[in-house]
Design an enzyme around this catalytic site. Structure first.
Site, PDB file in Angstrom:
ATOM      1  N   GLU A  85       0.644  -1.295  -0.002  1.00 34.96           N
ATOM      2  CA  GLU A  85       0.030   0.011  -0.010  1.00 34.96           C
ATOM      3  C   GLU A  85       0.648   1.082   0.068  1.00 34.96           C
ATOM      4  O   GLU A  85       1.705   1.405   0.825  1.00 34.96           O
ATOM      5  CB  GLU A  85      -0.771  -0.126   1.178  1.00 34.96           C
ATOM      6  CG  GLU A  85      -1.917   1.197   1.198  1.00 34.96           C
ATOM      7  CD  GLU A  85      -2.731   1.049   2.332  1.00 34.96           C
ATOM      8  OE1 GLU A  85      -3.072   0.009   2.857  1.00 34.96           O
ATOM      9  OE2 GLU A  85      -3.259   2.126   2.811  1.00 34.96           O
ATOM     10  N   LYS A 280      -7.167  -0.631  11.610  1.00 33.91           N
ATOM     11  CA  LYS A 280      -6.250  -1.169  10.158  1.00 33.91           C
ATOM     12  C   LYS A 280      -5.294  -0.455  10.009  1.00 33.91           C
ATOM     13  O   LYS A 280      -4.167  -0.794   9.580  1.00 33.91           O
ATOM     14  CB  LYS A 280      -7.619  -1.031   9.137  1.00 33.91           C
ATOM     15  CG  LYS A 280      -7.280  -1.492   7.807  1.00 33.91           C
ATOM     16  CD  LYS A 280      -6.363  -0.575   7.052  1.00 33.91           C
ATOM     17  CE  LYS A 280      -6.190  -1.223   5.603  1.00 33.91           C
ATOM     18  NZ  LYS A 280      -5.235  -0.365   4.751  1.00 33.91           N
ATOM     19  N   ASP A 296       4.493 -14.368  11.398  1.00 31.02           N
ATOM     20  CA  ASP A 296       3.294 -14.698  11.047  1.00 31.02           C
ATOM     21  C   ASP A 296       2.212 -13.495  11.412  1.00 31.02           C
ATOM     22  O   ASP A 296       1.627 -13.366  12.213  1.00 31.02           O
ATOM     23  CB  ASP A 296       2.783 -15.793  11.866  1.00 31.02           C
ATOM     24  CG  ASP A 296       1.438 -16.363  11.227  1.00 31.02           C
ATOM     25  OD1 ASP A 296       0.628 -15.779  10.670  1.00 31.02           O
ATOM     26  OD2 ASP A 296       1.113 -17.519  11.782  1.00 31.02           O
ATOM     27  N   HIS A 393      -2.426  10.708  -0.245  1.00 32.70           N
ATOM     28  CA  HIS A 393      -2.635   9.447  -0.987  1.00 32.70           C
ATOM     29  C   HIS A 393      -2.773   9.702  -2.471  1.00 32.70           C
ATOM     30  O   HIS A 393      -2.234   8.872  -3.538  1.00 32.70           O
ATOM     31  CB  HIS A 393      -4.146   8.872  -0.804  1.00 32.70           C
ATOM     32  CG  HIS A 393      -3.942   7.907   0.734  1.00 32.70           C
ATOM     33  ND1 HIS A 393      -4.724   7.056   0.791  1.00 32.70           N
ATOM     34  CD2 HIS A 393      -3.009   7.716   1.630  1.00 32.70           C
ATOM     35  CE1 HIS A 393      -4.469   6.317   1.963  1.00 32.70           C
ATOM     36  NE2 HIS A 393      -3.445   7.026   2.477  1.00 32.70           N
TER      37      HIS A 393
END
Ligand code: MEV
Length: 440
Positions: A85, A280, A296, A393
C-alpha cells in the site's frame, strides 16, 4: 469449466504452469512468460522459495521499503517494511521524524506468556477429574522433558498447567490450559509438540487411574493447539511531549491539534465502525514490519482484533490524553513474535531485515513493531484531523496511474507539476497524459 486434476503436486513446476495456463489463461504463452519472469535467476535461491510452501509456481513480489529515524528507548532504528500500500512507508518515516525531535518513542514489554490448550470432553464426576488432574500433573511435566530440555536450559519452557471447567458454556467441555515462555522463538512448534504430548499422557494415564470407574474414565481429546490469542504477551509503546511542542503545521494551533486528535481517538474508542478503520491503519505499520521480519501476520492480526474486543465491543488499540499540558499517545497490544526459527534464519531478506534492526531479541522486536503501529496511527490521525488523507494518497495514486500508463520521465515531471494545483482523479490523469501525448 476447467477439469479437476489428481497428482497435481507431483508435476514439475513447468508442468504445473502448463496445466494452469491450459485451464485458465486466454493468452497461454504470455501468461507462462509472466509467471516465469518472476523466477529467480539463481536456481538455489529459487529452490529455497519453492520449498517454503507447496505447489509453488512463481514468486509474488512485494516492495520492501525502509523508514529511518525511529528513536526507540534511545536507540535509533531503521524499520524494514514489506507492504503493497502506497503512503504507509512515507507516513511511518514522517511520524518517526516528528517524534525524533521530541524525545522519540518509549516502549516496554509488559509480559511474554503464550497459551495453549488441550481441548477435551469428559462427562463424569468433576471431583474425580480434578483429583486425577492433581495427581497426574507432575507426570505431564515429565512427559515433555525431552521436548522442553533446550528451552528450559535457556530459561523458558512450560510455566503452568491448569484444568479449566468450561461445562457451563458447552456440556462436557474441559481444557488443560498451559502457559509457556518461549523466549526468542515464536514457539508454535514447541508449544504444539508439548500439547500433543500432554494430551496423549493425560488420556492414556486416565485408563489406569483407580478412581475412575466405568464410563468416568472416558476422556476424549478433541484437539491440542496453541492459542493465537496472547493477551499476556503484551507490549506498550508511547510518545509524549508538551502540547506546545506539537506545533508544526501552522494552520492549527497546538492546543487545537491536541484537542481534535484526542477526539479522534475517543471516537475510535467508542465507535466500532471507526475503530476498525483506525486499527486497520495501525496494522498497516505492524504487518509491514511483521512480514519483513518473517513473522506470522495472520496470527498477529487475529490476536490484535480479539484484544481490541476484550471489553465486549470492538475498540481502539491506541489511546491519548492531555494532562498538565503534556500530550501522551500510546498503544498496548499483544504481539507474539519470534526472532529465531521459522523464516527468520531461512529467508535471506528476513535475515537482512533482522540485521537492519540490529538483530533484536523477541522482546526488542515486540517494542519495535508496537512503535511501528503507533507511528502509523499517529500519522493517519494527524492527516485525517488536519489536511485529510487524500492529499498524500493522491500523490502516490498519481504515480501509480502514471506508471500503469508507461509515462516517460518527462511526462511524469510535467504531470506532477500540473497536479500540484489540480485534483487527482483517474480520469483527470489519463486526460492530462493524453493531452501531452497528442500535442508533442
Ligand atoms: C488506510 O490504509 C488507513 C487509514 O484509513 C487509517 C485511518 O483511517 O486511521 C488512513
Amino acid at each position: 469449466m476447467p477439469n479437476s486434476i489428481s497428482g497435481f503436486s507431483k508435476l514439475s513446476k513447468s508442468k504445473k504452469i502448463d496445466w494452469i495456463a491450459d485451464s485458465y489463461f486466454v493468452d497461454k504463452e504470455l501468461s507462462k512468460q509472466i509467471l516465469k519472469q518472476y523466477w529467480h535467476s539463481n536456481p538455489e535461491l529459487q529452490q529455497l522459495h519453492d520449498e517454503f510452501i507447496e505447489n509453488t509456481i512463481t514468486n509474488y513480489y512485494l516492495p520492501l521499503g525502509v523508514a529511518p529515524n525511529f528513536l526507540i528507548n534511545d536507540t535509533l532504528y531503521t524499520l524494514p517494511m514489506a507492504i503493497e500500500e502506497s503512503s504507509v512507508v512515507a507516513a511511518a518515516s514522517k511520524a518517526a521524524k516528528f517524534w525524533l525531535d521530541r524525545g522519540g518513542f518509549k516502549a516496554e514489554v509488559i509480559s511474554t506468556t503464550k497459551i495453549g490448550h488441550v481441548h477435551f470432553m469428559y462427562y463424569g464426576d468433576i471431583k474425580i477429574l480434578q483429583q486425577y488432574f492433581n495427581a497426574i500433573k507432575p507426570q505431564l511435566i515429565s512427559a515433555v522433558k525431552s521436548i522442553t530440555k533446550n528451552m528450559n536450559r535457556r530459561g523458558g519452557g512450560v510455566t503452568d498447567i491448569t484444568l479449566i471447567n468450561k461445562t457451563k458454556a458447552l456440556e462436557g467441555y474441559y481444557q488443560l490450559k498451559v502457559r509457556f515462555e518461549t523466549l526468542d522463538a515464536m514457539g508454535a512448534n514447541f508449544i504444539n509438540s508439548c500439547l500433543e504430548q500432554f494430551a496423549q499422557t493425560f488420556r492414556d494415564s486416565a485408563k489406569q487411574y483407580k478412581m475412575f470407574t466405568d464410563g468416568n474414565a472416558d476422556i476424549k481429546i478433541v484437539m491440542s493447539i496453541l492459542s493465537n490469542y496472547v493477551p499476556e504477551c503484551l507490549v506498550k509503546a508511547e510518545v509524549s511531549c508538551p502540547v506546545a511542542h506539537l506545533n508544526e503545521d501552522k494552520t492549527v494551533s497546538p492546543t487545537q491539534f491536541a484537542e481534535t486528535f484526542l477526539q479522534a481517538v475517543k471516537i475510535a474508542e467508542i465507535e466500532p465502525y471507526r475503530a476498525v478503520t483506525h486499527n486497520k491503519g495501525i496494522m498497516n505499520g505492524i504487518d509491514a514490519v511483521v512480514l519483513a521480519t518473517g513473522n506470522d501476520f495472520r496470527a498477529i492480526e487475529a490476536c490484535a482484533h480479539a484484544y481490541a474486543s476484550r471489553h465486549g465491543t470492538y475498540s481502539s488499540l491506541t489511546h491519548a490524553s492531555v494532562e498538565d499540558g503534556i500530550f501522551k499517545f500510546w498503544i498496548e497490544i499483544p504481539l507474539a513474535l519470534g526472532t529465531v526459527g521459522g523464516l527468520t534464519k531461512l529467508h535471506p531478506l528476513v535475515k537482512l531485515c533482522m540485521e537492519m534492526l540490529q538483530n533484536p531479541s523477541a522482546r526488542d522486536l515486540m517494542q519495535i513493531v508496537a512503535v511501528s503501529g503507533l507511528a502509523q496511527n499517529f500519522a493517519a490521525l494527524r492527516s485525517l484531523t488536519t489536511t485529510g488523507i487524500q492529499e498524500g494518497h493522491m500523490k502516490m495514486h498519481l504515480m501509480n496511474i502514471l506508471n500503469q500508463n508507461n509515462a516517460s520521465a518527462a511526462e511524469k515531471t510535467s504531470l506532477i507539476k500540473h497536479f500540484k494545483t489540480n485534483t487527482v482523479s483517474h480520469n483527470a490523469v489519463i486526460e492530462a497524459l493524453n493531452r501531452i501525448r497528442t500535442t508533442s
